[in-house]
Design a protein around this motif. Structure first.
Motif, mmCIF file in Angstrom:
data_model
loop_
_atom_site.group_PDB
_atom_site.id
_atom_site.type_symbol
_atom_site.label_atom_id
_atom_site.label_comp_id
_atom_site.label_asym_id
_atom_site.label_seq_id
_atom_site.Cartn_x
_atom_site.Cartn_y
_atom_site.Cartn_z
ATOM 1 N N ASN A 1 -4.305 -1.855 -5.998
ATOM 2 C CA ASN A 1 -4.496 -1.034 -4.794
ATOM 3 C C ASN A 1 -5.028 0.350 -5.167
ATOM 4 O O ASN A 1 -4.493 1.001 -6.057
ATOM 5 N N LEU A 2 -6.044 0.769 -4.455
ATOM 6 C CA LEU A 2 -6.612 2.104 -4.646
ATOM 7 C C LEU A 2 -5.951 3.033 -3.636
ATOM 8 O O LEU A 2 -6.047 2.811 -2.422
ATOM 9 N N ASP B 1 -5.215 6.614 -1.581
ATOM 10 C CA ASP B 1 -6.059 7.673 -1.014
ATOM 11 C C ASP B 1 -5.716 8.988 -1.716
ATOM 12 O O ASP B 1 -4.897 9.785 -1.241
ATOM 13 N N ASP C 1 -20.052 0.076 -6.950
ATOM 14 C CA ASP C 1 -20.149 -0.773 -5.758
ATOM 15 C C ASP C 1 -20.546 -2.205 -6.109
ATOM 16 O O ASP C 1 -20.040 -3.160 -5.516
ATOM 17 N N ARG D 1 0.837 -1.199 0.000
ATOM 18 C CA ARG D 1 0.000 0.000 0.000
ATOM 19 C C ARG D 1 0.876 1.255 0.000
ATOM 20 O O ARG D 1 1.936 1.291 0.633
ATOM 21 N N LEU E 1 -17.591 -3.911 -7.672
ATOM 22 C CA LEU E 1 -16.602 -4.229 -6.650
ATOM 23 C C LEU E 1 -17.029 -5.446 -5.840
ATOM 24 O O LEU E 1 -16.207 -6.314 -5.511
ATOM 25 N N VAL F 1 -5.021 3.674 -9.102
ATOM 26 C CA VAL F 1 -5.105 2.223 -8.925
ATOM 27 C C VAL F 1 -3.951 1.642 -9.713
ATOM 28 O O VAL F 1 -3.814 1.915 -10.903
ATOM 29 N N SER G 1 -8.708 3.545 -13.191
ATOM 30 C CA SER G 1 -9.857 3.972 -12.393
ATOM 31 C C SER G 1 -10.873 4.790 -13.192
ATOM 32 O O SER G 1 -12.061 4.512 -13.145
ATOM 33 N N ARG H 1 -14.923 -8.827 -5.132
ATOM 34 C CA ARG H 1 -14.605 -9.317 -3.782
ATOM 35 C C ARG H 1 -15.105 -10.745 -3.585
ATOM 36 O O ARG H 1 -14.440 -11.568 -2.944
ATOM 37 N N THR I 1 -10.315 -6.299 -1.374
ATOM 38 C CA THR I 1 -9.838 -5.467 -2.481
ATOM 39 C C THR I 1 -10.745 -4.259 -2.736
ATOM 40 O O THR I 1 -11.950 -4.316 -2.486
ATOM 41 N N LEU I 2 -10.144 -3.186 -3.201
ATOM 42 C CA LEU I 2 -10.890 -1.979 -3.552
ATOM 43 C C LEU I 2 -11.016 -1.824 -5.062
ATOM 44 O O LEU I 2 -11.392 -0.769 -5.571
ATOM 45 N N HIS I 3 -10.641 -2.862 -5.817
ATOM 46 C CA HIS I 3 -10.648 -2.778 -7.281
ATOM 47 C C HIS I 3 -10.892 -4.158 -7.865
ATOM 48 O O HIS I 3 -10.783 -5.167 -7.164
#
Lengths: 377, 377
Positions: free
Chosen positions: A168-169, A171, A278, A134, A281, A162, A193, A285, A305-307
């Motif tokens: 990884n997304l 911030d 969402d 990260r 995603l 990403v 993204s 997941r 995961t965020l992606h």
């Protein structure tokens, strides 16, 4: 002379489920296929050009760019040939050879190439350790401040929204603010993204955002998006001293043809799918969780995961390969038998993949296939 | 938010005869339309990539580039996004900011922009006077030698093979030799020639040639061709220090999608039409001669023309405009009524046009229309 047979067909995508993350976000919807038909000929979008691609009224490129700017909340938008060409243009406009920029350690190779082609030095913000990789705001701040102390001036910072290795997304809003507070202009690389998940250049505190039509915006390649804050327009979109309508960093015009028509035609579709990120995603997941039911398959990167791009360590499959008559090729071949492609031949220790845009039924089929190959069904 | 209506259709090309020279050489043959269908999705040519676009075996990009190199007699070929991006890359690789290059006075604006974006100074070789606007080898030699005397070093010279204003074909072989004898590497801009008429980089004594897929090679835009002599490959195709497979000036890969597939699919067709260039030229000369039957319509540039792009001074039409209720718009509108497009609205003093690829019957229809509008029928 006689031409070779170039094998110009691509049944792969029609006849198989393609797990290659590179290919998941660039599949055209019907409207874009129609645009491809309409604007297939070379220079086709230029019939009504009065000297500026971005101002062409028919097809309504000008209106499209306004909509696109609103969609990603940037002041101004141009199309470029891809995210990499966008990054190169920004660096070229803002930096001089020998300058130093700060980039995150998960940057795409094209970030490195853009910097190297501009003869820039890079200071990298390392990710945290295995298995997460990260990029933390704290580390970004620390590296940026040290760089500023040492170099006096940092002309540009770049963050990969990403990344293409772990999905990884980052911030963006926090790291954007860190750069802004430090007085360093910052680019967000949204190749993986923009077109998949919501982008808000202003809320992210970004001076620049770049996106990729062929990677994530359901467009035919090559085409990218460059979004910028108004205060940079004079510099990055500066005009030629001799040809006063023409923007230098764009070499006059960029995407003069079908890729632009497809990007335009896909925008309503892309806006719709981004609003449902969402749901996309959730299915990714689900896939990752099901894959991890195989002992010896572990998702790397941020969890959950965020992606949709996920990377797995797969000692389970590597172990099978050791004793399999087809050795390392077994996984590729077993998948291929089941009409699943996109994992590289010979790869068994790890792989990255994406089920972006697939249905629940397709994902269940995939999970079943992997479970079967791992022998847990 | 709601997207505007972008009007993504192009009946113009299907329903009219389009005289815009920009549009004549980029019309796709059936094979390229099929390629567009096959490779419409983003990143579609990259399924079998092992890190180098130019080495992809399926579709057979590697084989295609070999054939293309042979076709234009260059040692090495890469695809770029267009002729302008090819020129920019060459200048970027060979020159430093502040360097001086020599270019011909008929250069396309993108030559100027490529130089300006690279912060280069240009010395221009003027064409001879009205009405011919020819770039002569003698004048090129004189300017180049003076430039060398004054500057000590000239890093690069550029010649426009066929210019976009007059359709003048320059004597590439002679001017190439002048540059070679002077020890100055030279680029031939073949945007309006490669794909229309024979290109032989070696016979032309050229270090580099650039071409345009969408302008003259029956390809969907944007795509271009960069051909070079082996001795320049190390410099212009130098690899990244960090990503050793990736070529810096290409930012790794260039045309990652459908335009490349169409360029490949069109090559056999393009080779065939280039072999018949004399026939194409004959019909253009016929058209120009017929247009000059109108008193007050005079072809500019070299006569008889050596290219399909021809420019006319048209005092005949300008005179009509003075007393016409629609003033300067009459010509555009009269043509439009007859399903002829590609001459800019409001333009009557001069125009440039091309009948490239049209049948004898279509050209006769055009000639008739112009004669009728001029009132000589």
């Amino acid at each position: 002379m006689e031409c070779q047979n170039y094998g110009i067909n691509r049944t792969l995508e029609r006849e198989n489920l393609n797990l290659n993350p590179l290919q998941r976000g660039g599949v055209l919807p019907a409207a874009a296929r129609e645009a491809l038909y309409e604007f297939g000929d070379g220079y086709s979008v230029c019939d009504y050009c009065a000297g500026r691609l971005d101002e062409i009224p028919k097809p309504n490129i000008r209106g499209f760019l306004d909509d696109l700017a609103q969609f990603i909340n940037a002041d101004t938008v141009r199309t470029v040939h891809g995210a990499r060409e966008g990054k190169f243009a920004i660096m070229h406009a803002l930096c001089e050879p020998g300058d130093t920029i700060v980039v995150d350690g998960n940057s795409h190779y094209t970030t490195h190439l853009s910097a190297e082609r501009n003869k820039l030095n890079m200071i990298e913000v390392p990710s945290n350790s295995h298995p997460e990789y990260r990029i933390t705001p704290e580390k970004y701040k620390e590296v940026l401040e040290t760089a500023l102390d040492e170099k006096g001036e940092i002309k540009l910072a770049l963050l990969t929204h990403v990344d293409g290795n772990y999905g990884n997304l980052a911030d963006a809003a926090k790291i954007g603010k860190i750069c802004r507070d430090a007085g360093v202009p910052v680019v967000l690389n949204c190749a993986y993204s923009m077109g998949r998940l919501p982008i808000d250049a202003k809320a992210f505190n970004m001076d620049f955002v770049v996106g990729s039509g062929h990677k994530s915006m359901a467009a035919s390649g090559p085409i990218g998006v460059l979004g910028l804050k108004e205060e940079w327009a004079d510099l990055v979109l500066s005009r030629s001293s001799r040809h006063e309508k023409k923007e230098l960093e764009m070499l006059g015009c960029t995407s003069r043809g079908a890729p632009l028509a497809t990007l335009m035609a896909s925008l309503p579709y892309v806006m719709e799918r981004v609003s449902k990120w969402d749901e996309y995603l959730k299915i990714s997941r689900y896939f990752a969780a099901k894959m991890e039911e195989i002992e010896g398959v572990n998702q790397l990167g941020i969890k959950p995961t965020l992606h949709d791009l996920v990377r797995f360590e797969t000692p389970a499959f590597h172990k099978i390969a050791q004793n399999h008559p087809r050795r390392g090729f077994f996984l590729y071949e077993e998948l291929k038998k089941r009409k699943i492609v996109g994992i590289k031949r010979g790869q068994t220790e790890w792989f990255k993949c994406s089920v972006y845009g697939m249905t629940q039924e397709q994902v269940d089929y995939l999970v079943n296939a992997f479970h079967e190959i791992a022998g847990i069904n």
